[in-house]
Design an enzyme around this catalytic site. Structure first.
Site, mmCIF file in Angstrom:
data_model
loop_
_atom_site.group_PDB
_atom_site.id
_atom_site.type_symbol
_atom_site.label_atom_id
_atom_site.label_comp_id
_atom_site.label_asym_id
_atom_site.label_seq_id
_atom_site.Cartn_x
_atom_site.Cartn_y
_atom_site.Cartn_z
ATOM 1 N N LYS A 171 1.998 1.904 -10.221
ATOM 2 C CA LYS A 171 2.464 1.270 -8.974
ATOM 3 C C LYS A 171 1.393 0.328 -8.420
ATOM 4 O O LYS A 171 1.719 -0.740 -7.886
ATOM 5 C CB LYS A 171 2.821 2.331 -7.938
ATOM 6 C CG LYS A 171 3.307 1.747 -6.608
ATOM 7 C CD LYS A 171 4.549 0.866 -6.773
ATOM 8 C CE LYS A 171 4.917 0.144 -5.477
ATOM 9 N NZ LYS A 171 5.437 1.053 -4.443
ATOM 10 N N LYS A 239 -2.358 -2.126 2.665
ATOM 11 C CA LYS A 239 -2.790 -0.781 2.272
ATOM 12 C C LYS A 239 -2.779 -0.628 0.754
ATOM 13 O O LYS A 239 -3.730 -0.106 0.148
ATOM 14 C CB LYS A 239 -1.875 0.250 2.934
ATOM 15 C CG LYS A 239 -2.162 1.706 2.583
ATOM 16 C CD LYS A 239 -1.289 2.224 1.439
ATOM 17 C CE LYS A 239 0.179 2.284 1.821
ATOM 18 N NZ LYS A 239 0.994 2.903 0.730
#
Length: 294
Positions: A171, A239
């Site tokens: 990811k 983030k």
């Protein structure tokens, strides 16, 4: 009927939980804010007033949370998943977090008889609504096999990519590619507009060639119209790019282009644009090009 505890009913988690309920699962949902729980109830789920209430009767627990500390607290906290899990619970975390956090949760879950998968997703809000997410899964082979029916309900491309933490690593690579592609599409649009080209026609032909990509297909029209309603917020991508940079540093890998786009995203977040869609990178390219008011 399989009971699924679902923790985190936001932009992504809400549609995922609703799709599970529509598919016949008994879904018990918990969220920090009540309106999201009420919406799930309207869509066929049940309400939980705490993490423990969502977990105690569940055969499977799915979480979709903002960041690593949130997952650590929900999974390992005093009233968390592990504290309330029945024996042989399958815990699937679909959040995007640090790979080392996923490994820590898996390590602490094993002695308690809880099976853990890290299964971050890609595809944005529309992918969650359509049940067409891409899901990269880390964990044991047998646990992945047990989770496939649930994952195939919310995703279209579901792939086991390795042991605990591997899903988060893949990811991170996904977020690196998406951020870089968004920046290049933004630069291309400003470049085309500066030359007076019919940008809609240009995007159409670019999409059909080697430059074609999912960003052009899914976000090109909105970017041309300067519509940055969030499907995935800049602050969340900020983030995620922090996760990418930390993981790259740990592995001794250089990501020069990734570092550059990370700084651009950080600048947008720092000035207050974090709630915009990540395609809002276009705003900064315009400003750096002196074309913000044109």
């Amino acid at each position: 009927m399989t009971t699924v505890g679902f923790i985190g009913l936001g932009i992504m988690g809400g549609p995922m939980a609703a799709n599970l309920a529509s598919a016949g699962y008994d879904v018990i949902g918990y969220n920090r804010s009540r309106p999201a729980i009420d919406k799930l109830v309207e869509q066929g789920g049940r309400a939980a007033d705490s993490i423990g209430a969502a977990v105690r009767d569940a055969d499977i627990v799915v979480s979709m949370l903002p960041d690593s500390p949130d997952v650590a607290e929900v999974a390992l906290g005093e009233d968390g998943v592990l504290a309330n899990a029945k024996d042989n619970l399958l815990y699937i975390d679909c959040s995007t977090i640090r790979p080392d956090t996923s490994r820590t949760v898996a390590e602490q879950a094993s002695p308690r008889g809880v099976r853990v998968l890290d299964a971050p997703v890609s595809g944005g809000e529309q992918g969650a609504i359509d049940g067409a997410l891409s899901i990269m899964v880390g964990g044991a082979d047998a646990d992945f096999a047990a989770a496939e029916p649930v994952l195939n309900t919310v995703g279209k491309t579901v792939v086991h990519v390795g042991p605990a933490g591997a899903g988060q690593t893949v990811k991170a690579a996904n977020q690196l590619i998406v951020a870089g592609t968004l920046e290049l599409v933004a630069e291309a649009i400003v470049f085309l507009e500066a030359h007076g080209v019919d940008t809609e026609a240009a995007v159409k032909v670019l999409s059909g060639g080697l430059a074609g990509n999912a960003i052009l297909d899914r976000k090109g029209t909105a970017m041309l119209a300067r519509q940055f309603n969030p499907g995935f917020r800049l602050e969340l991508h900020h983030k995620d790019l922090g996760i990418v940079q930390a993981a790259a540093r740990d592995a001794g890998v250089t990501i020069p282009l990734g570092s550059a786009v990370s700084q651009l995203v950080a600048a947008l977040v720092a000035r207050g644009d974090g709630a915009l869609d990540h395609s809002g990178l276009l705003k900064l390219v315009e400003e750096l090009s002196g074309r913000a008011d044109q």
